[in-house]
Scaffold this active site. Structure first.
Site, PDB file in Angstrom:
ATOM      1  N   ASP A  30      -8.318  -4.069  -5.393  1.00  0.00           N
ATOM      2  CA  ASP A  30      -7.062  -3.639  -4.804  1.00  0.00           C
ATOM      3  C   ASP A  30      -5.932  -4.502  -5.348  1.00  0.00           C
ATOM      4  OD1 ASP A  30      -5.971  -1.832  -2.775  1.00  0.00           O
ATOM      5  OD2 ASP A  30      -7.825  -2.225  -1.692  1.00  0.00           O
ATOM      6  N   CYS A  64       0.826  -1.214   0.000  1.00  0.00           N
ATOM      7  CA  CYS A  64       0.000   0.000   0.000  1.00  0.00           C
ATOM      8  C   CYS A  64       0.859   1.262   0.000  1.00  0.00           C
ATOM      9  CB  CYS A  64      -0.959  -0.003   1.179  1.00  0.00           C
ATOM     10  SG  CYS A  64      -2.285  -1.191   0.983  1.00  0.00           S
TER      11      CYS A  64
HETATM   12 CO    CO Z   1      -8.346  -0.510  -0.546  1.00  0.00          CO
END
Ligand code: CO
Ligand code: CO
Length: 367
Positions: free
Chosen positions: A72, A22
């Site tokens: 994602d 991330c």
């Molecule tokens: Co997300």
């Protein structure tokens, strides 16, 4: 396996990516500027769209059922392919849990270099599939293209009762903020990549990143939850600021009460901080009030810079941040302790005011 094992031919998956997990996210400032250009979509059945920067979209299909849709994917955050698959899948599934839903159908998203051993990709996909299975969902296909930098993730469809959706706004005065995983994955992964992390930290970060937020969500669901989001690329403060802004709330974070991963303060002091943390800090700065926080004292174990690094550290597959009424928080915490979580649950702060004005975050030392 600590996820740092070089592949048989000496290749490390993380060497392909400048930012892993991330931490590779496009920053919140850039993202909001880009999204401004999109037309507004409205549909009476669209219960949650992208305007509130929530974790996933929710579309009502019947009075008692709404579909959650999310996707994602990211670059390698660990070297071991199977572990990378597990982390990416746990992270993608998390956005369904963050909306209060149950993941049901998943599709793979794959980018992989043509010259790399396909068995590596096989292991990535096996790791992802095992997490989908653990989540009780089904993997039904996917899409793959060749690219120089490997990337993997999922598009996930889940279901939720339209009255039981967790939104990232709606926290109320007096709510206790509970975080279900310890913080520090961006910093620890940076230390692992620099080969400066202890075995303990390296093991801990993998355990945290591969843990599904399923148990956290299923436990939370037995109680009243006013707002929820998962803490990922924008760090604890970034996701708190989204919650605060969207709820018109003033949130207090007790920096010393947050559960952190082992060694993370030392690594941050050594400068092993991913670039995303600085970008996140810049983004939350206008909302931040450090008040009389004396974070330079001995008891805090380091200068305030380090605390801001930790609180803004981009998390990969982080925990759920839950705003829970005070009278229920005790029982929820007790249940978390009783069922035995794989991760550390901590009370990170509370909501001081809500419902009016701009979001604000006050950082304080203790209770
Ligand atoms: Co997300
Ligand atoms: Co999310």
């Amino acid at each position: 396996m600590n996820g740092n094992t070089p592949l048989s031919d000496g290749i490390r998956l993380t060497q392909f990516a400048k930012h892993g997990g991330c931490a590779a996210k496009i920053g919140p400032d850039t993202l909001s500027r880009v999204l401004e250009r999109l037309p507004k979509f409205s549909d009476p059945s669209l219960l949650v769209g992208f305007e509130t920067s929530d974790d996933a979209a929710v579309y009502k299909v019947a009075d008692d059922i709404a579909v959650i849709q999310t996707l994602d994917f990211f670059t390698p955050v660990v070297d071991d392919p199977y572990t990378f698959g597990q982390v990416a899948a746990a992270n993608a599934l998390s956005d369904v849990y963050a909306m209060g839903g149950e993941p049901k159908i998943a599709l793979n998203i794959v980018e992989f270099p043509g010259e790399l051993d396909p068995d590596i990709l096989g292991e990535i996909l096996r790791g992802g599939a095992d997490k989908v299975h653990e989540a009780g969902a089904v993997l039904v296909g996917g899409h793959s293209i060749q690219d120089d930098v490997p990337k993997y993730g999922l598009s996930v469809t889940g279901f939720v009762h339209p009255d039981k959706i967790y939104k990232n706004y709606g926290c109320r005065e007096g709510d206790v903020l509970i975080l279900t995983k310890q913080l520090g994955s961006g910093i620890v992964n940076t230390a692992v990549k620099a080969q400066m992390a202890s075995e303990e930290s390296a093991r801990e970060v993998i355990r945290v990143m591969t843990t599904l937020n399923r148990k956290a969500k299923e436990t939370a669901q037995k109680y009243n939850v006013h707002a929820c989001t998962d803490v990922t690329g924008f760090g604890l403060l970034g996701h708190c600021s989204e919650m605060a802004s969207a709820s018109g709330a003033q949130i207090r974070i007790n920096v010393g009460d947050v559960a952190y991963m082992h060694g993370v303060k030392e690594y941050a002091q050594m400068g092993l901080v991913p670039g995303g943390a600085y970008r996140n800090r810049k983004h939350v700065a206008p909302l931040l009030d450090t008040g009389n926080l004396d974070v330079t004292g001995e008891d805090m174990g380091g200068p305030d810079e380090v605390w801001l690094d930790l609180l803004c550290d981009p998390q990969t597959s982080g925990g759920l941040l839950l705003a829970v009424p005070e009278e229920e928080a005790g029982n929820m915490l007790e249940e978390f302790a009783r069922i035995g979580m794989e991760t550390e649950v901590s009370v990170v702060g509370k909501v001081l005011k809500s419902g009016s004005g701009n979001g604000r975050i006050c950082l304080r030392k203790g209770k």
